[in-house]
Design a protein around this motif. Sequence first.
Motif, PDB file in Angstrom:
ATOM      1  N   ARG A  33      -2.818   2.149  12.071  1.00  0.00           N
ATOM      2  CA  ARG A  33      -2.787   0.688  12.042  1.00  0.00           C
ATOM      3  C   ARG A  33      -1.788   0.198  11.001  1.00  0.00           C
ATOM      4  O   ARG A  33      -1.037  -0.760  11.254  1.00  0.00           O
ATOM      5  N   ASP A  34      -1.734   0.838   9.833  1.00  0.00           N
ATOM      6  CA  ASP A  34      -0.780   0.443   8.791  1.00  0.00           C
ATOM      7  C   ASP A  34       0.656   0.609   9.276  1.00  0.00           C
ATOM      8  O   ASP A  34       1.521  -0.229   8.980  1.00  0.00           O
ATOM      9  N   TYR A  35       0.929   1.686  10.000  1.00  0.00           N
ATOM     10  CA  TYR A  35       2.279   1.900  10.507  1.00  0.00           C
ATOM     11  C   TYR A  35       2.692   0.785  11.466  1.00  0.00           C
ATOM     12  O   TYR A  35       3.839   0.329  11.447  1.00  0.00           O
ATOM     13  N   VAL A  36       1.775   0.346  12.338  1.00  0.00           N
ATOM     14  CA  VAL A  36       2.086  -0.758  13.247  1.00  0.00           C
ATOM     15  C   VAL A  36       2.355  -2.037  12.466  1.00  0.00           C
ATOM     16  O   VAL A  36       3.249  -2.825  12.815  1.00  0.00           O
ATOM     17  N   ASP A  37       1.625  -2.230  11.390  1.00  0.00           N
ATOM     18  CA  ASP A  37       1.782  -3.431  10.571  1.00  0.00           C
ATOM     19  C   ASP A  37       2.957  -3.340   9.601  1.00  0.00           C
ATOM     20  O   ASP A  37       3.151  -4.253   8.794  1.00  0.00           O
ATOM     21  N   GLY A  38       3.720  -2.255   9.654  1.00  0.00           N
ATOM     22  CA  GLY A  38       4.893  -2.127   8.808  1.00  0.00           C
ATOM     23  C   GLY A  38       4.650  -1.484   7.459  1.00  0.00           C
ATOM     24  O   GLY A  38       5.586  -1.358   6.651  1.00  0.00           O
ATOM     25  N   LYS A  39       3.416  -1.038   7.185  1.00  0.00           N
ATOM     26  CA  LYS A  39       3.114  -0.374   5.911  1.00  0.00           C
ATOM     27  C   LYS A  39       3.287   1.132   6.096  1.00  0.00           C
ATOM     28  O   LYS A  39       2.327   1.876   6.241  1.00  0.00           O
ATOM     29  N   GLN A  40       4.550   1.579   6.066  1.00  0.00           N
ATOM     30  CA  GLN A  40       4.873   2.955   6.440  1.00  0.00           C
ATOM     31  C   GLN A  40       5.235   3.834   5.251  1.00  0.00           C
ATOM     32  O   GLN A  40       5.463   5.035   5.423  1.00  0.00           O
ATOM     33  N   LEU A  41       5.297   3.264   4.053  1.00  0.00           N
ATOM     34  CA  LEU A  41       5.558   4.032   2.840  1.00  0.00           C
ATOM     35  C   LEU A  41       4.436   3.781   1.842  1.00  0.00           C
ATOM     36  O   LEU A  41       4.006   2.637   1.656  1.00  0.00           O
ATOM     37  N   THR A  42       3.962   4.837   1.218  1.00  0.00           N
ATOM     38  CA  THR A  42       2.925   4.686   0.197  1.00  0.00           C
ATOM     39  C   THR A  42       3.553   4.161  -1.092  1.00  0.00           C
ATOM     40  O   THR A  42       4.780   4.185  -1.274  1.00  0.00           O
ATOM     41  N   ASP A  43       2.694   3.703  -1.991  1.00  0.00           N
ATOM     42  CA  ASP A  43       3.190   3.216  -3.291  1.00  0.00           C
ATOM     43  C   ASP A  43       3.904   4.329  -4.052  1.00  0.00           C
ATOM     44  O   ASP A  43       4.914   4.072  -4.730  1.00  0.00           O
ATOM     45  N   ARG A  44       3.387   5.531  -3.951  1.00  0.00           N
ATOM     46  CA  ARG A  44       4.018   6.665  -4.651  1.00  0.00           C
ATOM     47  C   ARG A  44       5.400   6.950  -4.065  1.00  0.00           C
ATOM     48  O   ARG A  44       6.363   7.198  -4.815  1.00  0.00           O
ATOM     49  N   GLU A  45       5.535   6.917  -2.741  1.00  0.00           N
ATOM     50  CA  GLU A  45       6.832   7.160  -2.121  1.00  0.00           C
ATOM     51  C   GLU A  45       7.846   6.088  -2.517  1.00  0.00           C
ATOM     52  O   GLU A  45       9.020   6.384  -2.795  1.00  0.00           O
ATOM     53  N   ILE A  46       7.412   4.838  -2.543  1.00  0.00           N
ATOM     54  CA  ILE A  46       8.312   3.751  -2.939  1.00  0.00           C
ATOM     55  C   ILE A  46       8.766   3.935  -4.385  1.00  0.00           C
ATOM     56  O   ILE A  46       9.946   3.735  -4.716  1.00  0.00           O
ATOM     57  N   SER A  47       7.832   4.342  -5.259  1.00  0.00           N
ATOM     58  CA  SER A  47       8.180   4.551  -6.670  1.00  0.00           C
ATOM     59  C   SER A  47       9.186   5.674  -6.833  1.00  0.00           C
ATOM     60  O   SER A  47      10.169   5.558  -7.592  1.00  0.00           O
ATOM     61  N   VAL A  48       8.998   6.788  -6.109  1.00  0.00           N
ATOM     62  CA  VAL A  48       9.918   7.926  -6.206  1.00  0.00           C
ATOM     63  C   VAL A  48      11.296   7.538  -5.695  1.00  0.00           C
ATOM     64  O   VAL A  48      12.336   7.891  -6.291  1.00  0.00           O
ATOM     65  N   LEU A  49      11.351   6.814  -4.584  1.00  0.00           N
ATOM     66  CA  LEU A  49      12.640   6.406  -4.031  1.00  0.00           C
ATOM     67  C   LEU A  49      13.394   5.494  -4.991  1.00  0.00           C
ATOM     68  O   LEU A  49      14.626   5.619  -5.162  1.00  0.00           O
ATOM     69  N   LYS A  50      12.677   4.601  -5.641  1.00  0.00           N
ATOM     70  CA  LYS A  50      13.326   3.692  -6.590  1.00  0.00           C
ATOM     71  C   LYS A  50      13.853   4.457  -7.803  1.00  0.00           C
ATOM     72  O   LYS A  50      14.920   4.130  -8.341  1.00  0.00           O
ATOM     73  N   GLN A  51      13.103   5.479  -8.240  1.00  0.00           N
ATOM     74  CA  GLN A  51      13.576   6.287  -9.361  1.00  0.00           C
ATOM     75  C   GLN A  51      14.857   7.031  -9.008  1.00  0.00           C
ATOM     76  O   GLN A  51      15.729   7.234  -9.852  1.00  0.00           O
ATOM     77  N   ARG A  52      15.000   7.442  -7.759  1.00  0.00           N
ATOM     78  CA  ARG A  52      16.212   8.128  -7.316  1.00  0.00           C
ATOM     79  C   ARG A  52      17.375   7.165  -7.090  1.00  0.00           C
ATOM     80  O   ARG A  52      18.509   7.608  -6.898  1.00  0.00           O
ATOM     81  N   GLY A  53      17.048   5.884  -7.056  1.00  0.00           N
ATOM     82  CA  GLY A  53      18.065   4.926  -6.662  1.00  0.00           C
ATOM     83  C   GLY A  53      18.256   4.878  -5.165  1.00  0.00           C
ATOM     84  O   GLY A  53      19.268   4.400  -4.651  1.00  0.00           O
ATOM     85  N   GLN A  54      17.274   5.383  -4.421  1.00  0.00           N
ATOM     86  CA  GLN A  54      17.333   5.447  -2.959  1.00  0.00           C
ATOM     87  C   GLN A  54      16.573   4.268  -2.374  1.00  0.00           C
ATOM     88  O   GLN A  54      15.418   4.023  -2.752  1.00  0.00           O
ATOM     89  N   PRO A  55      17.149   3.503  -1.467  1.00  0.00           N
ATOM     90  CA  PRO A  55      16.471   2.306  -0.937  1.00  0.00           C
ATOM     91  C   PRO A  55      15.245   2.670  -0.109  1.00  0.00           C
ATOM     92  O   PRO A  55      15.315   3.536   0.775  1.00  0.00           O
ATOM     93  N   PRO A  56      14.078   2.029  -0.333  1.00  0.00           N
ATOM     94  CA  PRO A  56      12.871   2.273   0.487  1.00  0.00           C
ATOM     95  C   PRO A  56      12.945   1.514   1.810  1.00  0.00           C
ATOM     96  O   PRO A  56      12.408   0.421   1.966  1.00  0.00           O
TER      97      PRO A  56
END
Length: 610
Positions: A33-56
Amino acid sequence: MTDETAMLSQYVRWFEEAEETSWDARKLAERDRDYVDGKQLTDREISVLKQRGQPPVTFNVIKDKVGFLQGVEKSQRTDPKAFARTPQHDQDAEAATDALRYVCENNDYQSSRSRVFRNLVVEGIGGIRVGVKMGQKGPEISLKRVSWDRFFFDPHSSEADFSDAAYFGEVVWMDYEDAVATYPEHADDLNVTYNSNSMSDTYDDKPRWKVWADKARKRIRVVQMYHQKQGVWHFCEFVRGAVLKAGPAPFLDENGMPEPDMIMESTYVDRENNRYGEVRQFIDPQDEINKRRSKALHLLTMRQVIADRGAVDDPEAAKRQLARPDGFIEKNPGMEFEIASNMDLTSGQVSLYQETMNYMDRIGPNAAMLGDAEGQSGRAIQAQQQGGMMEMGDLLDTLRRFDVRVYRAIWNRVRQFWTDERWVRVTDNEENVKFVGFNRPMTVEQQLMELPDEQRAQEMQRMRLMPGDPRLRMISKIQNPVAEMDVDIIIEDAPDTVTIQGEQFEQLMQIFPALAQMPPQFAKVAIKASQLRNKDELIELFEGGGEMTPEQQQIAQMQQQMQQIMAQLGIEKAKQEVAKTASEVRLNDAKAVNEIQNAQMPPTAATYGR
């Protein structure tokens, strides 16, 4: 241990068993249901991507797939229709159809059906409760959607329709005051559930973060369960501290046996009896799309450097310049400083990303179903769409089976609870609104008034009745007795139409050309064998007994004259053709005789030359 305590212990054990064994399946359903609603990245994944400078980045392809499937469902909506097993029960079938459609329209069933279908596509479980509530005119059939995250079931059940389940039910959250008003004799027991902890958050109240913070408004969990006891369905309501209600299920099936009011379906069942929906197959490709797209963007915006130690005076300043589109870096003479190209890595990520997108286009709703085919004829596009729809066969068949089960449950409630006289408003009359009566006591006079004038006079003479006779006010029969319609009625589905009038008009337009070419006696047989309404009126028109307005009579005369003219023209044309053929035959005969005579004449000098 008392019987009630033993029952409560059994009920709680069943519910906790269902809650514990379905933990993983419900977590996956929540993720879908979250994937259908657009919630496809966890908070941890978003944090790691931002630390890498990689766009979520998320590119929500699943929502488009689900939206298309919902469009297919809306385009294939159906209306319930009853059929008679014998010609003697045609009127019963028409009345049953009116009752079923009245209940569906009164409860906006099509809207609830669409929401159930969305649950089947996403979470894999959906259903409706076909119950009864008291209205101003008496018992009214009610249709209420069951939320997938409130439903629990026997973990040993493996059938998609839960027909092999020993128990299932629904979790209901209530305000404490409402619960006490509903179960006043158990007011002292209701606080137990308030202080108890749930094993998971799926069955928690919504919104979750407000429940336990607002102590002034207590809300407790009441479990409503159906379970089988010696092959008979029973119903119970309980909290952790007490059984609130218990007994045989109050609703009856077509055989008069207790049945649950919950009509539940699941889309797919794995070998562990976990239920899941159409979205599950899209999760992994969706993850790959998001991650490869994000990685490709990252590679396009970042550059790698190969340099000797001391090639630049300030490495951090050089990094900042590299990140700028107009960056300028000054290196020390004689030192190596090389900017490495990432185009091979970027093109590899883009290639794999495109391959995943192509895979997503092929599975589920695809271009063939959308009719996306350039340069092809309409017939070819339609054939492609039909082929694409075959991939959805299981899903659409599940929805159709669910419809039939709901319609049958509605009819069972109608038979059980519509015991008094009831009128249903329908719109199948060509001139005004029509009301259909059920369980309607009819007097002799009312029954005679439905006959044509001449037939009514003959019937009154046969019965030796005169106007004002007291016997005319006697009850002669019950019109449309609902309780007696069970044996000869089966429930089918028909294409959705705005009114029954539109459905009948469509059927008439389909068969009318053939009826017009038939002799009257054959046309009458065809009408009687059809499912058309108002058969008597149609047969009367074919027999010439129907009343026609002067305009209709004039049109009929003109049509008859036209047919006579066309017939005469046909005769004249046939005569001309015969005359033309005879003339051609005589001409051909004359040519043949002439050729024979020429062949028998002696050769002339001109033949051989001089």
